[in-house]
Design an enzyme around this catalytic site. Sequence first.
Site, PDB file in Angstrom:
ATOM      1  N   LYS A 165      23.025 -11.641  14.933  1.00  0.00           N
ATOM      2  CA  LYS A 165      24.445 -11.972  14.812  1.00  0.00           C
ATOM      3  C   LYS A 165      25.229 -11.431  16.002  1.00  0.00           C
ATOM      4  CE  LYS A 165      28.222 -11.363  11.442  1.00  0.00           C
ATOM      5  NZ  LYS A 165      28.518 -10.914  10.064  1.00  0.00           N
ATOM      6  N   SER A 198      30.519 -14.209   7.376  1.00  0.00           N
ATOM      7  CA  SER A 198      30.648 -14.337   8.819  1.00  0.00           C
ATOM      8  C   SER A 198      29.304 -14.483   9.531  1.00  0.00           C
ATOM      9  CB  SER A 198      31.390 -13.131   9.394  1.00  0.00           C
ATOM     10  OG  SER A 198      30.700 -11.932   9.091  1.00  0.00           O
ATOM     11  N   SER A 243      29.006 -11.613   3.469  1.00  0.00           N
ATOM     12  CA  SER A 243      28.764 -12.343   4.712  1.00  0.00           C
ATOM     13  C   SER A 243      27.301 -12.661   4.993  1.00  0.00           C
ATOM     14  CB  SER A 243      29.343 -11.563   5.900  1.00  0.00           C
ATOM     15  OG  SER A 243      30.738 -11.491   5.800  1.00  0.00           O
TER      16      SER A 243
END
Length: 580
Positions: free
Chosen positions: A149, A224, A248
């Site tokens: 990420k 996210s 997330s």
Amino acid sequence: MEHKFASLDPKILAIWLSTIAVSSFVLLKSQLDKNKQNNQMIRNTKLKFEGIKQTIMGTVNLPELPRELAERIENATITELIQGLDNREFNSEEIVITYIHRIRKVGMPYGAVSNIDFEKALRKAWILDEERLSGKKRGLLHGIPISVKDYFSVKGLPCTIGLSKFINYIQNETSQIVKILKKQGAIVHVLGSVPQGLSSLEVVNNLQIRALNPYDQNRTTGGSSGGDAALVSLGCCALGLGTDLFGSIRIPASFCGIYGFRPTCTRISSYSPSGFINPFPCLATGFGPLAKSVEDCALYMKVACTDTSFNSDPRVIPICWKEETYKDKRNLKIGYVGSNAYWPLPAAMERALEIAKQSLHNRGHELIEIQLPDFDLINELIVCILHNSAVRPNGEAPRHQSKFLYARSWYGRLRNWISKNKESFYWRALNLKSGFNFVKTLAKLTKMKEEFLRRLADLNIDAILAPYPFPAHLHDTYEFLYPGFAYVWFFNLLNCPAGNVPVGYINEDEQYYNETNEEWTKYMNKLMQNSKGLPINVQVIAAPFRDEMCLNVMKQLEEDIPFWGDRKSSKIGFIHKITN
């Protein structure tokens, strides 16, 4: 009656009006200058990112692998890749090449990529292949490419957290958890895209990125960690490293039809040299995997929960991986969370819960229904923590998807206060401005956590099944569905390990929602239209530090409902077909 201004000295009045005019002009000019700088920064960023895209599409000419082998690699779990490497059926370089082609073909068009490190990944794969041929293996992930990420630091790559101003923020060091994975032989070949400032449940930012759902391009991947979830689902990697502060990992995993796991926070090192720290004083971020199997999630935990992690970060509680708990076959007592009148579940989400309950019941486990605390209170606590912790896309105008966290019109405030609908919690939270009120909020949170965890202990609950409020939603609509996420983020408030298990797809006759007079129902009805074929999922949760038990129950569900295996059963190239 003579107007009060009439008695003023004309000179004083002129000075007063001139001061107002000049002040207004200065403020307006300042705002225009800020907007100009912001727009220029965004234009420069878009040019920079356009260069990154061209690099991705043009990085060295690579050979095309036989389609059957490429499809096998695209669909493979980590466990299957390791087996293929051990049997010399393919090598790490061929895996990286396959993923590069896949990223060029669908990863970039689907907005799942923030940055790449292809050339270094190819060199690393060649080195690891040579080591394997000589009989050396660095660890459990030797030669396995992974996505990371765009929150974690990776030396030599920028870390943007979805903010355009950080496009040139090149890292000089690597986050501790990434170091641990690389020490075990993992290869970082791509960074997954994220929302602006990580502050949205949809991946969209000013870097020319909007992530598209692998099942329906009109829907989001969630956030996210949505970029990494899409990369795994699209066959661009077998493992993605994500974070879960407010769902997330689980939300993107559920939207993209893969497995995801949020560990108890202090079991995994959270050290990152990027300088982006968790701004929430009472919550912690879980660093966990997005994968194609529960076994791969467990493999991640085996790698992460070792002496290396404990010795490198004093904040990590030294609890090694407990294989015996993960493979424990005794009958368990499992609580389940049903539909809540505050946010009734769509029929497809209720069916997902029933599928999971039936699976565990057939295995001899005892199931007992449990109630979550008041959803309105859960949402109020979450928004209060978000707002008072001053999360902002610093130096950058917020995207539409993030604006509702920072401001709404006075009309919206008034309407929601008067109507007392589901958004009224939001305005109550925004009005808790003082430090004293924030402390009172934290006291409410502590009381709610202690009461719920005590109730679980009194009932001897081993794990919990919980539903999701809806499937992947349409772009630019999540702010209208905000209250329903209480089903998910309540467990973040408790710092519980929690995972996602896909159990099926929405049927033709489930593309509807109940009619009510509330405004949010309109968006739920629209969301459920044309939803046939989207994944349906359940959450599995355990008490803090009972990560192995959580994964144990997830594994049992996967064995009875082999979702990813089902995706491959008709044709191994199924992923390729749904994304083109």
